[in-house]
Write a protein that holds these residues in place. Structure first.
Motif: not given
Length: 788
Positions: A114-126, A364-378
């Protein structure tokens, strides 16, 4: 040499020297053997062996990635709701996102924080955001466990882990992970991207930046954007840099995999886009938010990204119906939405250039791409009318609709920092209610995600509905790379990873969700998910009330909140609140929440204005600052804290001729700040309180050549945010001008641009000069700032 007796008496010296000489001979023997040849070593077989008889040369080794490990590209956009993109039924065409979804998998129950920094920290640290101290954005820390915004070294990032396992790592775009007091040139740099495992960084550290004149950092060094280039746009620059980095890396080490974290600043405020992209959306949103949301809902069902039995949630009572607006309101609001749409589309286009470059490289074939549209709702932070300047909200300034309407043709361009009305944010989150900040509701945390890996994923275009969380990204990447999470990283024992790998879902579309439980909290909005059920509080205030000086409703504690209850397995859009009809289930979920909150560093739940006493700061307690010429880009925390206080600025200058010009000191830029400068030889102090609130005090007479002490003295009316005051200019101790500054800013002087001495680097505080021509033309010896 401890085995050689040390001489204690003069008669022992001869024996000591004899022993020392014998030892030196033994130590020299290998070198002697090399000089004489292996076969002539007189000590062979007695002291050591020849080179030929020893092991082969051994070199320190660099880490190597597991055989066949994929490249990894993680894309995270900003403030894009579930119902914005064409991939998930929205009104904005995103062909890159669409094409990737046909190549890979779509996830329709993926959740952020639901907010920028928390989503980004959670994504990178697991880990859960509160478990890495990122319970709020870095701009709003508090001194409670879970909220300090200081990511601990025990929570190593996937960049750091992959780097230690043979990957090259790079980050581009928005960081928003560094505590405010660590963002100065003095560091520490541990929580800058290059301290979090990225070998290269090109982007910005704070929440957002102008796309036309961005506050860029390369690794740890500020980079001044180009001035006078009408074709410059940061998002394109960022894509160019990422493409070049990837190509260079592959040219140097073709078999070494890369990890790129690509984090566009769009579509966060400001909604900036090139003119030709703005034009693409003219008239596309004249139907208004109510009709648009209905259209998106119908498309979502046709695409199958929501169930056929889903119900569209109603418009909240706090938002007006489109039909209730005046014709002028509709025109302005539609234009603001056009700008947002252009940012989403343009960002997708630039992301597509990077993906195309990977495809052209044969990776491309051996590239894992994870595309997330949005770090929270609009976002609904633009309020009911939208904003010409985001800074109005964060500095306590109240805009009026007439000001916004009068600048309609500048929306999306470099002069404004515009944001759309809250109702468009609600519409972009279709079919869910609520918006960014509200972690207790799907509209705040549900985001569309696409995952592509042609070498591994065979169900092209498949839909996955397993319940997932942003913390699951790191374990997914590590498992795909064949990397085991380390027990220690950089000599620090690592804390448990909270995320759950999603690789189980790659080949099993109907596999039950591995994630059975998830706790949420953000900005005092809190909730819990468990086996298809979700319970959470309803917001105690709207997103646009979370600003400087707003009513925080501080008397409403966590125990006073109204809860909702939904059965997600039967109610995808959370349209049917079961809190009253099933109080037993609600009580069960509430008890579970409090237990999990206690285990996850969420308590105490508190307002972001609480717990701030003693916050670290490089500048808050200082009252005297001395700057030599040439100092620049000092971040806000380390700069003089002038907000709500009286202060004096003194500058020692020497002028060789009349008519000198240029900036002596400037903090901030076009979107808020102050500047003390010479114009045609006359001292001027300009205070930019955002938008139309501009104040200049200037001397009537140019300075004569020679040495001068120039000062600007601000006497505040009160020690309070937004206070007005009197500004007096002095030359060599004599008052030469005086005037009123009716109001100052609150909250931040500038959350994007820093303090410069002898120049105003990024954007100009005052319209009297351009940044490219703002350098002081005389001799600037020193600038001093005193806080009273």
């Amino acid at each position: 040499m401890s085995h050689i007796p040390q001489p204690r008496r003069a008669q022992d010296l001869k024996a000591y020297l004899a022993g020392f000489t014998a030892l030196c001979g033994l130590l020299a023997a290998p070198a002697l053997a090399l000089a004489q040849g292996a076969g002539s070593d007189p000590l062979a077989g007695k002291v050591g062996r020849s080179v030929a008889e020893t092991h082969a040369p051994v070199w320190p080794s660099n880490p190597a990635a597991p055989r066949g490990a994929p490249n990894v590209l993680v894309i995270l956009t900003d403030d894009v709701g579930f119902g914005a993109t064409s991939t998930f039924g929205g009104p904005i065409a995103t062909p890159t996102f669409d094409a990737l979804s046909k190549q890979g998998l779509r996830y329709n129950r993926f959740n952020t924080t639901a907010l920028c920094s928390p989503t980004r920290a959670s994504l990178l640290t697991g880990r859960m955001p509160h478990n890495v101290n990122m319970g709020n954005v870095t701009n709003l820390p508090s001194g409670y466990d879970g909220y300090t915004t200081v990511i601990p070294k025990s929570a190593g990032t996937m960049a750091g882990i992959l780097k230690e396992n043979g990957y090259n790592t790079a980050m581009f775009g928005k960081s928003h992970l560094t505590p405010d007091w660590e963002m100065s040139p003095a560091g520490p740099f541990d929580r800058w991207p290059t301290g979090l495992g990225f070998e290269y960084f090109y982007g910005f550290l704070s929440a957002d930046t102008s796309m036309w004149a961005p506050a860029i950092v390369e690794n740890t060094v500020p980079v001044e954007p180009p001035h006078g280039d009408p074709g410059y746009f940061f998002e394109k620059d960022m894509a160019d840099r990422a493409i070049n980095w990837m190509r260079t890396q592959k040219a140097a080490a073709p078999d070494k995999p890369f990890f790129i974290y690509y984090a566009p600043g769009l579509s966060h405020t400001p909604h900036h886009a090139p003119k030709e992209w703005l034009e693409r959306f003219r008239g596309k949103f004249d139907q208004g938010w109510d009709k648009l949301r209905e259209e998106s809902f119908a498309r979502q069902k046709r695409l199958g990204v929501i169930p056929a039995d889903a119900q569209l949630t109603p418009r909240p009572a706090s938002l007006p119906a489109w039909a209730s607006l005046t014709a002028e309101q509709k025109k302005v609001y539609a234009r603001l939405m056009e700008a947002f749409a252009a940012t989403v589309a343009y960002s997708d286009h630039q992301t597509g250039r990077l993906i195309d470059a990977i495809r052209q490289s044969g990776q491309f074939d051996n590239t894992l791409i994870i595309y997330i549209e949005g770090d929270n709702g609009a976002s609904a932070e633009g309020g009911l009318d939208g904003l010409a300047y985001e800074q109005s909200a964060i500095t306590g300034r109240k805009e009026n609709f007439a000001e916004l309407a009068g600048r309609i043709d500048e929306i999306g361009g470099p002069a404004l920092y515009n944001h759309f009305p809250a109702a468009w944010g609600w519409a972009m989150n279709a079919p869910f209610p609520w918006w960014k900040q509200v972690a207790s509701q799907a509209g705040g945390v549900r985001n569309g995600m696409v995952l592509s890996w042609p070498k591994r994923i065979t169900d092209k275009g498949g839909l996955r509905s397993q319940y997932a969380h942003v913390s699951d990204i790191m374990p997914t990447v590590l498992e795909a790379a064949g990397v085991t999470p380390p027990e220690t990283l950089g000599g620090v024992r690592q804390q448990p990873i909270d995320g759950i790998s999603l690789t189980y879902s790659f080949d099993r579309p109907d596999a039950p969700s591995a994630r059975r439980q998830q706790v949420f909290e953000m900005m005092e909005n809190f909730g819990i998910y468990k086996d298809g059920w979700v319970a959470g509080t309803l917001p105690k205030r709207t997103a646009w009330e979370v600003g400087v000086g707003e009513d925080r409703k501080a008397t409403m504690g966590p125990e006073d909140r109204v809860w909702s209850l939904f059965h997600l397995d039967r109610d995808f859009a959370t349209a049917r609140d079961l809190a009253r009809s099933n109080p037993a289930k609600l009580k069960e979920m509430q008890d579970l929440f409090w237990a999990e909150a206690a285990r996850s560093n969420i308590l105490p739940i508190h307002d972001y204005s609480q717990g701030t006493e003693g916050r670290p700061s490089l500048g808050r307690e200082r009252t005297h600052f001395v700057y030599p010429a040439g100092i620049g880009t000092i971040n806000e925390d380390a700069a003089p804290h002038t907000i709500g206080r009286s202060f004096t600025i003194e500058a020692d200058v020497a002028l060789s001729s009349p008519g000198a010009s240029g900036v002596m000191i400037a903090q901030g830029g076009r979107y808020g700040g102050y500047s003390f400068y010479l114009k045609d030889g006359r001292p001027v102090f300009h205070y930019n309180a955002v938008g139309t609130d501009q104040y200049s005090i200037a001397a009537d007479t140019p300075l004569p050549p020679g040495a001068h002490l120039l000062s600007a003295e601000f006497q505040a009316d009160a020690q309070a945010l937004r206070t007005g005051g009197t500004l007096t200019l002095r030359v060599d101790g004599k008052a030469v001008a005086q005037g009123r500054i009716a109001q100052t800013v609150a909250g931040w002087m500038s959350h994007t641009e820093g303090l410069d001495i002898g120049i105003d680097r990024i954007t100009p505080v005052s319209p009297d000069y351009a940044s490219a021509a703002s350098a002081f033309t005389g001799t600037l010896k020193e600038v001093r700032v005193t806080i009273k």
